[in-house]
Design an enzyme around this catalytic site. Sequence first.
Site, mmCIF file in Angstrom:
data_model
loop_
_atom_site.group_PDB
_atom_site.id
_atom_site.type_symbol
_atom_site.label_atom_id
_atom_site.label_comp_id
_atom_site.label_asym_id
_atom_site.label_seq_id
_atom_site.Cartn_x
_atom_site.Cartn_y
_atom_site.Cartn_z
ATOM 1 N N GLU A 44 -0.767 -42.021 24.599
ATOM 2 C CA GLU A 44 0.023 -42.742 24.197
ATOM 3 C C GLU A 44 0.941 -43.462 25.714
ATOM 4 O O GLU A 44 0.927 -42.408 26.427
ATOM 5 C CB GLU A 44 1.281 -42.163 23.571
ATOM 6 N N LYS A 110 4.375 -48.881 16.986
ATOM 7 C CA LYS A 110 4.860 -47.581 16.441
ATOM 8 C C LYS A 110 5.712 -47.582 15.352
ATOM 9 O O LYS A 110 7.008 -48.308 15.698
ATOM 10 C CB LYS A 110 5.155 -46.651 17.735
ATOM 11 N N CYS A 144 1.696 -40.830 18.040
ATOM 12 C CA CYS A 144 2.057 -39.679 18.510
ATOM 13 C C CYS A 144 3.305 -39.214 17.187
ATOM 14 O O CYS A 144 2.673 -38.584 16.036
ATOM 15 C CB CYS A 144 3.391 -39.747 19.547
#
Length: 259
Positions: A44, A110, A144
């Site tokens: 990431e 995300k 994540c």
Amino acid sequence: MKETLKLALIQAPLEWENPAANRAYFSGKISSISENVDLVILPEMFTTGFTMNATPNAEPMDGPTVEWMKTLAKEKNIAITGSVIIQENENYFNRMLFVTPEGVIGKYDKRHLFTLAKEEKTYSPGKEKVIIDYKGWNICLMICYDLRFPVWSRNVEGYELILYVANWPKARVNAWDILLQARAVENMAYCAGVNRVGMDGDGYEYVGHSAVYDGLGKLITDSLPEEEEIKIVSIDKEHLEKIRTQLKFLNDKDEFQLL
């Protein structure tokens, strides 16, 4: 279509807010891979580390990092994926890019922003789940904190591989290990997670544990490394289809729709 897909997981330290240095580092690492791999997976925010200082570090979609990914993917005949800070329409996104050798760019923003670090104060959340079709494999892209939310990753699309790229700190790495395995088991899919190592500019330590699990939750990388390392692993569609045929758990999944 490829029955076997070879992945290269690059677990790396990141230079804090230094995109040029990180691109140069990953160029060297990718060039050092002697095996013929299909997909290289980077962490990431691989050009900057997990920074909330977006304004000086963000790039447009035609910026140097996207061009670097396109050039390297074509030159090495591989796909490359990882997330970077993208500025678009006056908004900032933690965006996972998936660049093929042909220059096709898939993108996932995300969805679950990490409120503990006030990520939502800087970045805009994604709204769409993204499945990439690459060499006959359906690949789900995640970043994540998304790992903690199983409803978002639920395998309603029939994907074979789910990818998580991360800056997941040492203090909670046990959860990282457990949740990667859980996402593999509940979705009957290969699950690959690539995390960084080293210290970031905010003083957080990372110890990697990048790994791949099969659709039954078996660890198919040979260890959970805590240092800088490149892991090469092959995943096999026939193996996945066999366990899905024998154990038809996905047929019994609950039907739902996210609003």
